[in-house]
Motif scaffolding. Sequence first.
Motif, PDB file in Angstrom:
ATOM      1  N   LYS A 149       1.105  -1.005   0.162  1.00 37.24           N
ATOM      2  CA  LYS A 149       0.306   0.156  -0.022  1.00 37.24           C
ATOM      3  C   LYS A 149       0.428   1.316   0.172  1.00 37.24           C
ATOM      4  CE  LYS A 149      -4.280  -0.485  -0.198  1.00 37.24           C
ATOM      5  NZ  LYS A 149      -5.384  -0.064  -1.467  1.00 37.24           N
ATOM      6  N   MET A 150       1.994   1.151   0.314  1.00 38.72           N
ATOM      7  CA  MET A 150       3.086   2.394   0.635  1.00 38.72           C
ATOM      8  C   MET A 150       3.392   2.523  -0.640  1.00 38.72           C
ATOM      9  SD  MET A 150       2.230   3.518   3.973  1.00 38.72           S
ATOM     10  CE  MET A 150       3.747   4.288   3.495  1.00 38.72           C
ATOM     11  N   GLU A 151       4.111   1.429  -1.274  1.00 40.46           N
ATOM     12  CA  GLU A 151       4.984   1.578  -2.418  1.00 40.46           C
ATOM     13  C   GLU A 151       3.796   2.182  -3.324  1.00 40.46           C
ATOM     14  OE1 GLU A 151       5.416  -2.405  -3.387  1.00 40.46           O
ATOM     15  OE2 GLU A 151       7.764  -1.696  -2.083  1.00 40.46           O
ATOM     16  N   GLU A 152       2.323   1.888  -3.663  1.00 43.39           N
ATOM     17  CA  GLU A 152       1.535   2.085  -4.226  1.00 43.39           C
ATOM     18  C   GLU A 152       1.249   3.936  -4.218  1.00 43.39           C
ATOM     19  OE1 GLU A 152      -3.760   1.633  -4.380  1.00 43.39           O
ATOM     20  OE2 GLU A 152      -2.428  -0.136  -4.349  1.00 43.39           O
ATOM     21  N   ILE A 153       1.473   3.942  -2.616  1.00 46.11           N
ATOM     22  CA  ILE A 153       0.385   5.673  -2.792  1.00 46.11           C
ATOM     23  C   ILE A 153       1.894   6.957  -3.323  1.00 46.11           C
ATOM     24  CG2 ILE A 153       0.657   7.306  -0.758  1.00 46.11           C
ATOM     25  CD1 ILE A 153      -0.307   4.741   1.433  1.00 46.11           C
ATOM     26  N   ASP A 154       3.033   5.884  -2.510  1.00 46.39           N
ATOM     27  CA  ASP A 154       4.316   6.481  -3.097  1.00 46.39           C
ATOM     28  C   ASP A 154       4.028   6.750  -4.276  1.00 46.39           C
ATOM     29  OD1 ASP A 154       5.779   7.311  -0.871  1.00 46.39           O
ATOM     30  OD2 ASP A 154       6.727   5.377  -0.831  1.00 46.39           O
ATOM     31  N   ARG A 155       3.582   5.889  -5.209  1.00 51.80           N
ATOM     32  CA  ARG A 155       3.735   5.868  -6.668  1.00 51.80           C
ATOM     33  C   ARG A 155       2.747   6.990  -6.811  1.00 51.80           C
ATOM     34  NH1 ARG A 155       4.205   0.733  -6.855  1.00 51.80           N
ATOM     35  NH2 ARG A 155       1.815  -0.254  -6.254  1.00 51.80           N
ATOM     36  N   LYS A 156       1.439   6.802  -6.102  1.00 49.38           N
ATOM     37  CA  LYS A 156       0.978   8.143  -6.998  1.00 49.38           C
ATOM     38  C   LYS A 156       0.670   9.395  -6.619  1.00 49.38           C
ATOM     39  CE  LYS A 156      -3.799   4.745  -5.884  1.00 49.38           C
ATOM     40  NZ  LYS A 156      -4.420   4.850  -5.574  1.00 49.38           N
ATOM     41  N   MET A 157       1.693   9.533  -5.024  1.00 49.65           N
ATOM     42  CA  MET A 157       2.039  10.547  -5.254  1.00 49.65           C
ATOM     43  C   MET A 157       3.026  11.548  -5.890  1.00 49.65           C
ATOM     44  SD  MET A 157       0.167  11.908  -2.218  1.00 49.65           S
ATOM     45  CE  MET A 157       1.752  12.898  -1.694  1.00 49.65           C
ATOM     46  N   ALA A 158       4.309  10.448  -6.051  1.00 48.85           N
ATOM     47  CA  ALA A 158       4.983  10.823  -7.301  1.00 48.85           C
ATOM     48  C   ALA A 158       3.879  11.775  -8.605  1.00 48.85           C
ATOM     49  CB  ALA A 158       5.650   9.879  -7.556  1.00 48.85           C
ATOM     50  N   ARG A 159       3.268  10.275  -9.234  1.00 47.46           N
ATOM     51  CA  ARG A 159       2.886  11.150 -10.576  1.00 47.46           C
ATOM     52  C   ARG A 159       2.046  12.226 -10.209  1.00 47.46           C
ATOM     53  NH1 ARG A 159      -3.338   9.611 -11.555  1.00 47.46           N
ATOM     54  NH2 ARG A 159      -2.921   7.909  -9.646  1.00 47.46           N
ATOM     55  N   LEU A 160       1.046  12.436  -8.895  1.00 48.39           N
ATOM     56  CA  LEU A 160       0.240  13.540  -8.756  1.00 48.39           C
ATOM     57  C   LEU A 160       1.606  15.238  -8.263  1.00 48.39           C
ATOM     58  CD1 LEU A 160      -1.983  12.490  -6.036  1.00 48.39           C
ATOM     59  CD2 LEU A 160      -2.464  13.253  -7.614  1.00 48.39           C
ATOM     60  N   ASN A 161       2.532  14.265  -8.140  1.00 43.75           N
ATOM     61  CA  ASN A 161       3.519  15.669  -7.833  1.00 43.75           C
ATOM     62  C   ASN A 161       4.048  16.553  -9.384  1.00 43.75           C
ATOM     63  OD1 ASN A 161       3.579  15.698  -4.749  1.00 43.75           O
ATOM     64  ND2 ASN A 161       5.746  14.741  -4.556  1.00 43.75           N
ATOM     65  N   LYS A 162       4.493  15.252 -10.119  1.00 47.58           N
ATOM     66  CA  LYS A 162       4.574  15.237 -11.719  1.00 47.58           C
ATOM     67  C   LYS A 162       3.706  16.387 -12.316  1.00 47.58           C
ATOM     68  CE  LYS A 162       6.649  13.467 -15.508  1.00 47.58           C
ATOM     69  NZ  LYS A 162       6.761  11.560 -16.455  1.00 47.58           N
ATOM     70  N   GLU A 163       2.159  14.918 -12.323  1.00 48.89           N
ATOM     71  CA  GLU A 163       1.311  17.020 -12.851  1.00 48.89           C
ATOM     72  C   GLU A 163       0.598  17.744 -12.184  1.00 48.89           C
ATOM     73  OE1 GLU A 163      -1.691  13.369 -12.240  1.00 48.89           O
ATOM     74  OE2 GLU A 163      -1.455  12.687 -13.795  1.00 48.89           O
ATOM     75  N   GLY A 164       0.890  17.685 -10.541  1.00 42.29           N
ATOM     76  CA  GLY A 164       0.847  18.946 -10.015  1.00 42.29           C
ATOM     77  C   GLY A 164       2.556  20.550 -10.579  1.00 42.29           C
ATOM     78  N   LEU A 165       2.967  19.410 -11.488  1.00 37.44           N
ATOM     79  CA  LEU A 165       4.275  20.971 -11.158  1.00 37.44           C
ATOM     80  C   LEU A 165       4.539  20.960 -12.629  1.00 37.44           C
ATOM     81  CD1 LEU A 165       7.257  18.485 -10.018  1.00 37.44           C
ATOM     82  CD2 LEU A 165       6.701  21.234  -9.206  1.00 37.44           C
ATOM     83  N   GLU A 166       3.691  20.292 -13.387  1.00 35.89           N
ATOM     84  CA  GLU A 166       3.338  20.521 -15.056  1.00 35.89           C
ATOM     85  C   GLU A 166       2.409  21.637 -15.621  1.00 35.89           C
ATOM     86  OE1 GLU A 166       3.334  20.241 -18.438  1.00 35.89           O
ATOM     87  OE2 GLU A 166       4.641  19.388 -17.784  1.00 35.89           O
ATOM     88  N   ALA A 167       1.244  21.484 -13.881  1.00 35.22           N
ATOM     89  CA  ALA A 167       0.200  22.471 -14.128  1.00 35.22           C
ATOM     90  C   ALA A 167       0.122  23.686 -13.538  1.00 35.22           C
ATOM     91  CB  ALA A 167      -0.657  21.906 -13.185  1.00 35.22           C
ATOM     92  N   VAL A 168       1.540  23.637 -12.959  1.00 34.75           N
ATOM     93  CA  VAL A 168       2.118  24.801 -12.288  1.00 34.75           C
ATOM     94  C   VAL A 168       2.597  25.118 -13.002  1.00 34.75           C
ATOM     95  CG1 VAL A 168       3.038  25.893 -10.451  1.00 34.75           C
ATOM     96  CG2 VAL A 168       1.875  24.217  -9.750  1.00 34.75           C
ATOM     97  N   ARG A 169       3.297  24.326 -14.082  1.00 32.19           N
ATOM     98  CA  ARG A 169       4.722  25.122 -15.215  1.00 32.19           C
ATOM     99  C   ARG A 169       3.692  25.760 -16.120  1.00 32.19           C
ATOM    100  NH1 ARG A 169       6.205  24.677 -19.758  1.00 32.19           N
ATOM    101  NH2 ARG A 169       4.872  22.437 -20.261  1.00 32.19           N
ATOM    102  N   GLN A 170       2.443  25.130 -16.620  1.00 30.74           N
ATOM    103  CA  GLN A 170       1.601  25.924 -17.828  1.00 30.74           C
ATOM    104  C   GLN A 170       0.707  26.582 -17.026  1.00 30.74           C
ATOM    105  OE1 GLN A 170      -0.951  22.734 -18.565  1.00 30.74           O
ATOM    106  NE2 GLN A 170       1.073  21.374 -19.783  1.00 30.74           N
TER     107      GLN A 170
END
Length: 191
Positions: A84-105
Amino acid sequence: MVIMSDLTNPEFERERQQAGEGFRKVSEIRQKLDILAEHVESRKEALEEEIQEYLHESLANARDSMERIEENIAPKVEKAIRTKMEEIDRKMARLNKEGLEAVRQELVKATPEITEKILQDLDKLVAENTRFAKMEILNEIREELNKSIQSKIEPINKKLEKDLPASKTLATSALALAGAALLGVIWLTVR
């Protein structure tokens, strides 16, 4: 007092015998009841001891079972938690990446507006600083001009102060002569 006739009375005798028999039966029942109470008490104590032993044994078995269950479940729970923690880490990394991209845009979109606002604010700040600097420069020029004028006037003032007593005397003499001339003119006119 018991009357003699009552003692010979067969009804009385029968009732007395029944009372004696009832008393004997009650005594026997009482003895059996006492024996039964002792038996119940000893059985109760024995049952309490058995229950205590059974409870201790059950608790020991329960502890053993819990330890075995814990030994069996702990690795599974740990694995499930890790997964579960690995799954949460993957989701958080994906959300961070998406969030950073949205902020950049958003920053790319907002850059012209932000730049314009910064330039407007900068123009205001430059105008304010320029006005302030002009005032400072004017004050400094005014002070320098005052110093320069004072340094030029000072020798003249010293010369005037030096020549003033002579000028006063000359002016007083001129006034006296003017007064004498006026008196002479008045005397001539009166005459």
